[in-house]
Design an enzyme around this catalytic site. Structure first.
Site, mmCIF file in Angstrom:
data_model
loop_
_atom_site.group_PDB
_atom_site.id
_atom_site.type_symbol
_atom_site.label_atom_id
_atom_site.label_comp_id
_atom_site.label_asym_id
_atom_site.label_seq_id
_atom_site.Cartn_x
_atom_site.Cartn_y
_atom_site.Cartn_z
ATOM 1 N N ASN A 15 -2.053 39.615 -24.720
ATOM 2 C CA ASN A 15 -0.878 39.220 -25.506
ATOM 3 C C ASN A 15 -0.805 37.704 -25.667
ATOM 4 O OD1 ASN A 15 0.890 41.329 -26.600
ATOM 5 N ND2 ASN A 15 1.001 42.070 -24.496
ATOM 6 N N ARG A 67 10.031 33.466 -2.220
ATOM 7 C CA ARG A 67 10.092 33.429 -3.673
ATOM 8 C C ARG A 67 10.764 32.155 -4.168
ATOM 9 N NH1 ARG A 67 12.605 38.185 -7.436
ATOM 10 N NH2 ARG A 67 14.529 37.598 -6.389
ATOM 11 N N MET A 92 3.199 39.233 -13.863
ATOM 12 C CA MET A 92 3.554 40.337 -12.980
ATOM 13 C C MET A 92 4.351 39.892 -11.757
ATOM 14 S SD MET A 92 2.413 42.680 -14.831
ATOM 15 C CE MET A 92 2.692 44.100 -13.767
ATOM 16 N N ARG A 93 5.308 39.034 -11.979
ATOM 17 C CA ARG A 93 6.236 38.641 -10.918
ATOM 18 C C ARG A 93 7.656 38.765 -11.461
ATOM 19 N NH1 ARG A 93 3.429 39.155 -6.679
ATOM 20 N NH2 ARG A 93 5.045 38.055 -5.517
ATOM 21 N N HIS A 111 7.845 44.238 -23.393
ATOM 22 C CA HIS A 111 7.871 45.359 -22.459
ATOM 23 C C HIS A 111 7.346 46.605 -23.168
ATOM 24 C CE1 HIS A 111 9.187 47.707 -19.031
ATOM 25 N NE2 HIS A 111 9.721 48.581 -19.863
ATOM 26 N N GLU A 144 19.392 38.207 -16.440
ATOM 27 C CA GLU A 144 19.312 38.382 -14.991
ATOM 28 C C GLU A 144 19.103 39.829 -14.570
ATOM 29 O OE1 GLU A 144 22.622 36.370 -13.158
ATOM 30 O OE2 GLU A 144 22.455 34.689 -14.545
ATOM 31 N N ASP A 147 14.326 43.852 -17.181
ATOM 32 C CA ASP A 147 14.015 44.263 -18.551
ATOM 33 C C ASP A 147 15.265 44.417 -19.398
ATOM 34 O OD1 ASP A 147 11.237 44.276 -18.109
ATOM 35 O OD2 ASP A 147 11.355 46.264 -17.211
ATOM 36 N N GLU A 176 1.763 45.790 -29.600
ATOM 37 C CA GLU A 176 2.257 44.615 -28.885
ATOM 38 C C GLU A 176 1.662 43.346 -29.477
ATOM 39 O OE1 GLU A 176 1.780 44.835 -24.632
ATOM 40 O OE2 GLU A 176 2.192 46.986 -24.616
#
Length: 199
Positions: A15, A67, A92-93, A111, A144, A147, A176
């Site tokens: 992407n 984190r 991927m976090r 997504h 927040e 997704d 996508e």
């Protein structure tokens, strides 16, 4: 003046490539200023560098169970690049609410489902298990929630009777690669909330 775009990736960056290729056109209202990965082995880093785009790595493994410090390092790298828009492209976090607030209204994500259906992971398996007749992808502003955030564009396709999660994923990835560049282009131009054709 063209909008400055940072792209966050974790893997091969397909992407990301679609976004970079579209931004390479002269009439595009945005330009890439950084590709940032949490994975030093991400294949997308070399692909971005080959196109002359600055790259950086903030390895999440250097921040075990912390984190806040990981996101502080991410924030530092992004602040150096001064992006107007941040595109999550296979990053991927999960980002904390505090991080999202720092960049509120500037983070886009793609997504692989027709949100608000199937947030989170394993969207293709879940769509098949639910007996869905259609499947699709969504570009949205990140807020927040997982997704969540305002939907900026969606593309849908029919599910074939013999589809598997793997065939769905492969067919949807092509959509996508068309949808994300379209949404970024219009978002950077000051347009939003565009629903793109489903076929």
């Amino acid at each position: 003046m063209r909008k400055r775009v940072a792209i966050l990736i974790s893997g091969g960056g397909s992407n990301m490539l679609a976004l970079l290729n579209d931004m390479a056109t002269e009439d595009h209202p945005a330009e890439p200023v950084l590709v940032l990965s949490n994975n030093p082995d991400s294949g997308g880093l070399a692909r971005a560098a080959a196109r002359g785009v600055a790259t950086a790595v903030v390895d999440h493994r250097n921040f075990p169970k912390n984190r806040a410090n990981f996101e502080a390092a991410l924030h530092t790298e992004l602040s150096r690049a001064k992006p107007d828009i941040i595109c999550l492209a296979g990053f991927m976090r999960i980002l904390s609410p505090e991080f999202v607030r720092n960049w509120a209204g500037k983070i886009l994500n793609i997504h692989p489902s027709i949100l608000p259906l199937f947030p989170g992971l394993h969207t293709h398996e879940r769509a098949l298990a639910a007996g869905m007749a259609v499947h699709g992808c969504t570009v949205h502003l990140v807020d927040e929630t997982l997704d969540g955030g305002p939907i900026l564009g969606q593309s849908t396709m029919d599910i074939d009777p013999d589809d598997t999660p793997e065939t769905l994923a492969a067919r949807l990835l092509k959509r996508e690669h068309m949808l994300y560049p379209q949404v970024l282009r219009e978002f950077a131009a000051g347009l939003s909330g565009t629903a793109f054709p489903t076929k």
